[in-house]
Design an enzyme around this catalytic site. Structure first.
Site, PDB file in Angstrom:
ATOM      1  N   ASP A 110     -16.124 -10.406   0.584  1.00 40.21           N
ATOM      2  CA  ASP A 110     -15.541 -10.224   1.922  1.00 40.21           C
ATOM      3  C   ASP A 110     -16.090 -11.225   2.926  1.00 40.21           C
ATOM      4  OD1 ASP A 110     -13.846  -8.119   1.544  1.00 40.21           O
ATOM      5  OD2 ASP A 110     -15.279  -6.580   2.179  1.00 40.21           O
ATOM      6  N   LYS A 167       5.482  18.059 -23.202  1.00 42.99           N
ATOM      7  CA  LYS A 167       5.329  17.579 -21.827  1.00 42.99           C
ATOM      8  C   LYS A 167       4.365  18.502 -21.073  1.00 42.99           C
ATOM      9  CE  LYS A 167       7.441  16.968 -17.345  1.00 42.99           C
ATOM     10  NZ  LYS A 167       8.538  17.306 -16.451  1.00 42.99           N
ATOM     11  N   LYS A 222     -17.696   1.015   0.443  1.00 50.20           N
ATOM     12  CA  LYS A 222     -18.370  -0.251   0.095  1.00 50.20           C
ATOM     13  C   LYS A 222     -19.889  -0.160   0.092  1.00 50.20           C
ATOM     14  CE  LYS A 222     -14.760  -3.250   1.581  1.00 50.20           C
ATOM     15  NZ  LYS A 222     -14.238  -4.263   2.447  1.00 50.20           N
ATOM     16  N   HIS A 233       4.011  23.253 -16.672  1.00 48.79           N
ATOM     17  CA  HIS A 233       3.657  22.706 -15.350  1.00 48.79           C
ATOM     18  C   HIS A 233       2.571  23.539 -14.715  1.00 48.79           C
ATOM     19  CE1 HIS A 233       7.677  21.285 -16.289  1.00 48.79           C
ATOM     20  NE2 HIS A 233       7.408  20.242 -15.533  1.00 48.79           N
TER      21      HIS A 233
HETATM   22  P1  NAP Z   1     -15.945   1.528   6.474  1.00 50.04           P
HETATM   23  O1  NAP Z   1     -17.091   1.065   5.663  1.00 50.04           O
HETATM   24  O2  NAP Z   1     -15.506   2.938   6.322  1.00 50.04           O
HETATM   25  O3  NAP Z   1     -16.298   1.294   8.014  1.00 50.04           O
HETATM   26  C1  NAP Z   1     -15.394   1.634   9.036  1.00 50.04           C
HETATM   27  C2  NAP Z   1     -16.028   1.354  10.389  1.00 50.04           C
HETATM   28  O4  NAP Z   1     -15.022   1.612  11.365  1.00 50.04           O
HETATM   29  C3  NAP Z   1     -17.219   2.242  10.714  1.00 50.04           C
HETATM   30  O5  NAP Z   1     -18.141   1.505  11.455  1.00 50.04           O
HETATM   31  C4  NAP Z   1     -16.597   3.350  11.556  1.00 50.04           C
HETATM   32  O6  NAP Z   1     -17.447   3.877  12.536  1.00 50.04           O
HETATM   33  C5  NAP Z   1     -15.508   2.608  12.272  1.00 50.04           C
HETATM   34  N1  NAP Z   1     -14.397   3.501  12.594  1.00 50.04           N
HETATM   35  C6  NAP Z   1     -13.653   4.206  11.725  1.00 50.04           C
HETATM   36  N2  NAP Z   1     -12.701   4.907  12.383  1.00 50.04           N
HETATM   37  C7  NAP Z   1     -12.891   4.641  13.706  1.00 50.04           C
HETATM   38  C8  NAP Z   1     -12.239   5.072  14.882  1.00 50.04           C
HETATM   39  N3  NAP Z   1     -11.195   5.900  14.827  1.00 50.04           N
HETATM   40  N4  NAP Z   1     -12.677   4.595  16.056  1.00 50.04           N
HETATM   41  C9  NAP Z   1     -13.732   3.746  16.118  1.00 50.04           C
HETATM   42  N5  NAP Z   1     -14.381   3.313  15.032  1.00 50.04           N
HETATM   43  C10 NAP Z   1     -13.967   3.748  13.837  1.00 50.04           C
HETATM   44  O7  NAP Z   1     -14.666   0.627   6.217  1.00 50.04           O
HETATM   45  P2  NAP Z   1     -14.573  -0.923   5.808  1.00 50.04           P
HETATM   46  O8  NAP Z   1     -14.500  -1.039   4.341  1.00 50.04           O
HETATM   47  O9  NAP Z   1     -15.608  -1.664   6.552  1.00 50.04           O
HETATM   48  O10 NAP Z   1     -13.107  -1.302   6.349  1.00 50.04           O
HETATM   49  C11 NAP Z   1     -12.833  -1.309   7.741  1.00 50.04           C
HETATM   50  C12 NAP Z   1     -11.467  -1.912   8.015  1.00 50.04           C
HETATM   51  O11 NAP Z   1     -11.435  -3.268   7.590  1.00 50.04           O
HETATM   52  C13 NAP Z   1     -10.321  -1.231   7.290  1.00 50.04           C
HETATM   53  O12 NAP Z   1      -9.195  -1.207   8.132  1.00 50.04           O
HETATM   54  C14 NAP Z   1     -10.068  -2.115   6.111  1.00 50.04           C
HETATM   55  O13 NAP Z   1      -8.731  -2.034   5.647  1.00 50.04           O
HETATM   56  C15 NAP Z   1     -10.350  -3.476   6.719  1.00 50.04           C
HETATM   57  N6  NAP Z   1     -10.745  -4.444   5.689  1.00 50.04           N
HETATM   58  C16 NAP Z   1      -9.961  -5.531   5.494  1.00 50.04           C
HETATM   59  C17 NAP Z   1     -10.310  -6.471   4.557  1.00 50.04           C
HETATM   60  C18 NAP Z   1      -9.460  -7.669   4.345  1.00 50.04           C
HETATM   61  O14 NAP Z   1      -9.575  -8.298   3.299  1.00 50.04           O
HETATM   62  N7  NAP Z   1      -8.655  -8.046   5.325  1.00 50.04           N
HETATM   63  C19 NAP Z   1     -11.474  -6.318   3.796  1.00 50.04           C
HETATM   64  C20 NAP Z   1     -12.264  -5.208   4.035  1.00 50.04           C
HETATM   65  C21 NAP Z   1     -11.895  -4.271   4.997  1.00 50.04           C
HETATM   66  P3  NAP Z   1     -18.599   4.939  12.179  1.00 50.04           P
HETATM   67  O15 NAP Z   1     -19.781   4.116  11.730  1.00 50.04           O
HETATM   68  O16 NAP Z   1     -18.814   5.643  13.470  1.00 50.04           O
HETATM   69  O17 NAP Z   1     -18.040   5.828  11.104  1.00 50.04           O
END
Ligand code: NAP
Length: 510
Positions: free
Chosen positions: A329, A149, A293, A122
């Site tokens: 998306d 292991k 992304k 380990h």
């Molecule tokens: P990302 O590329 O990391 O972008 C996140 C965005 O949120 C950035 O603009 C960031 O601001 C902002 N942010 C992060 N934390 C914050 C906070 N505490 N307060 C204010 N703004 C904040 O992420 P993403 O891939 O776009 O995903 C974003 C969200 O969408 C996630 O919750 C993800 O699970 C969800 N999502 C869902 C789906 C679906 O199929 N339903 C698909 C894609 C994403 P900054 O620019 O200032 O860093």
């Protein structure tokens, strides 16, 4: 096919027996009796009962503190207990590499054929190089081990690839595990890379090592029994990532159509390095989420024009050795919003066109999802406004789409008109911090529809408050299902996605 072993970590013999029954009922092939967890362990009496009552093949392990176990005990007593396990006919005993020579000598000529000796090593600090691991295998083999292991620790998910390479070429039965939350794939993919056995906890809180999934998750989320040498591997890349329901959804979908494929979580820190290391055809496709992304666009060999325009890739397939990136998306989210508006008979300003045409569409967030939503809304004829924590990122999108920027501090009071559409694409409100919302409730009355990209939880605070304010709530689950349908079809060269199975999988798992 790797065996599935549940370690029993109860502090009493009675509880260990009860847990052994539960492990069997849960589908374990083997249980590991962790004697070092027992309080006041009496070797002859306790081992006698545990091995007499056993209902599954059993590994006896008595792990000392110097190897990461629970007890500090006289070494002779400890090895004596392991010898007793051999005498009593345990199917396996586990002895640490440092104690193996002495133990092997002491059982030489006395070992019943039945007992296999696992010699284990380990490393709680890191994962050595492939060469060092290969040397370690040889050293363990030289003790006369029946099974090798090796458990190491993942500082980065690419460390697991060292273990996979060593396991795939090992000539003796090997249990190769990489501990920690970056090492979970070593447990899920044990059968793929020729592992003899993997460990899964009976339930959360009963792990014997960091990163052990529960047996329920291994069997029901990751389809452990269906994974074999030929299985194609897909998975979601993210950080954080374990909130993603991708594995539940795709694994149910893959088995419903009889595809030999598995879908895992990849907790990734350094995306270019990850893509570089997991470059074999076995790793057939990926999904990509927060925060990778945008960088993924640069990691693909070719990017679909729509994904390039958006500047974000969420679906990746490997074809002829090349990584091809797509964005599913935007259409997933936009079609969910359009359908919800159509269901309320809300029209756009273009007869017969999208109900989004002419509407003011406010996006919070400027990451991968934000870009996708903003791009999609613009494509459908909406006027786009972006609000983001980092102003410059919002400005970049707004400039490229001819939209406007709303400073985040002004979003609450932004209502140039009624009936706007709001889309949250930040993780604000996502598990585990579910009590928060990206916008005050008082601002929501100006919106006709509110969409939240978050889907864990399904009912975010934002959506609950939007409903109370009279807006149409649209859940991220709809986006998730629709983008996943698009990805499934990419993975399978256009086979229709089993949408009902996917929906049920996502909605049934809380
Ligand atoms: P990302 O590329 O990391 O972008 C996140 C965005 O949120 C950035 O603009 C960031 O601001 C902002 N942010 C992060 N934390 C914050 C906070 N505490 N307060 C204010 N703004 C904040 O992420 P993403 O891939 O776009 O995903 C974003 C969200 O969408 C996630 O919750 C993800 O699970 C969800 N999502 C869902 C789906 C679906 O199929 N339903 C698909 C894609 C994403 P900054 O620019 O200032 O860093």
């Amino acid at each position: 096919m790797a065996l599935l072993c549940v370690p029993l970590v109860a502090s009493s013999v009675d509880q260990m027996l009860l847990d052994a029954d539960k492990a069997k009922a849960s589908g374990a092939d083997v249980v590991e009796l962790r004697l070092d967890f027992l309080k006041n362990f009496q070797p002859r009496q306790d081992l006698g009962v545990l091995l007499r009552e056993k209902k599954l093949p059993t590994i006896v392990t008595y792990r000392p503190k110097w190897e990461g176990g629970q007890v500090e005990v006289d070494e002779q007593k400890r090895l004596g207990a392991l010898r007793l396990a051999v005498e009593l006919g345990s199917d396996y005993v586990d002895v640490e590499l440092k104690a193996a020579d002495e133990f092997m000598k002491s059982i030489s000529g006395k070992k019943p054929e039945k007992t296999k000796v696992i010699v284990s090593s380990h490393n709680y600090e890191n994962t050595p190089s492939v060469d060092d691991l290969t040397n370690l295998v040889a050293k363990i083999q030289s003790t006369g081990a029946g099974i090798v292991k090796i458990a190491t620790t993942a500082k980065d998910i690419t460390d697991v690839s060292h273990m996979f390479r060593v396991m795939a070429h090992c000539q003796v039965p090997i249990i190769g595990l990489v501990m920690g939350d970056r090492g979970v794939i070593s447990r899920v993919l044990a059968s793929k890379f020729g592992g003899y056995l993997t460990f899964a906890s009976l339930e959360a809180g009963k792990e014997s090592a960091d990163g052990q999934p529960t047996i329920k998750d291994l069997l029901e989320v990751y389809n452990f029994r269906q994974v074999g040498r030929e299985t194609q591997i897909y998975g979601i890349i993210g950080k954080p990532v374990y909130h993603s329901k991708g594995p539940v959804l795709y694994n149910k979908a893959f088995s419903s159509v009889g595809l030999d494929a598995v879908y895992v979580h990849y907790l990734v820190d350094d995306l270019p390095h990850f893509v570089d290391v997991y470059s074999s055809p076995d790793f057939a496709g990926f999904s990509c989420t927060i925060p990778h992304k945008e960088i993924m666009c640069e990691c693909c060999d070719e990017v679909d024009p729509v994904a390039k325009d958006i500047g974000a890739v969420n679906a990746i397939i490997r074809r002829d050795g090349k990584l091809l990136g797509y964005n599913t998306d935007y259409i997933g989210a936009i079609s969910a919003i359009e359908d919800a508006l159509r269901a309320e008979n809300i029209q756009g300003n273009v007869p017969g066109g999208s109900p989004l045409a002419g509407k003011l569409f406010v996006v919070i967030g400027a990451g991968g999802a934000g870009k996708s939503l903003a791009y999609g809304a613009k494509e459908k004829g909406a006027r786009v406004a972006i609000s983001n924590r980092s102003y410059d990122r919002a400005k970049e999108i707004a400039d490229s789409l001819g939209g406007q920027v709303i400073p985040l501090s002004e979003l609450e009071h932004f209502h140039p008109e009624e009936g706007m559409i709001l889309a949250n694409t930040t993780p604000v409100g996502m598990q585990p911090k579910t009590g928060v919302s990206p916008i005050p409730k008082s601002a929501l009355k100006h919106y006709r529809l509110v969409f939240d990209a978050i889907y864990t939880p399904i009912d975010t605070r934002l959506l609950t408050e939007a409903k109370e304010a009279g807006a149409i709530p649209v859940s991220g689950v709809e986006m998730f299902l629709r983008q996943a349908k698009g990805q499934f079809e990419l993975y399978t060269d256009g086979s229709p996605a089993p949408v009902d199975v996917m929906r049920e999988a996502v909605l049934s798992k809380k």
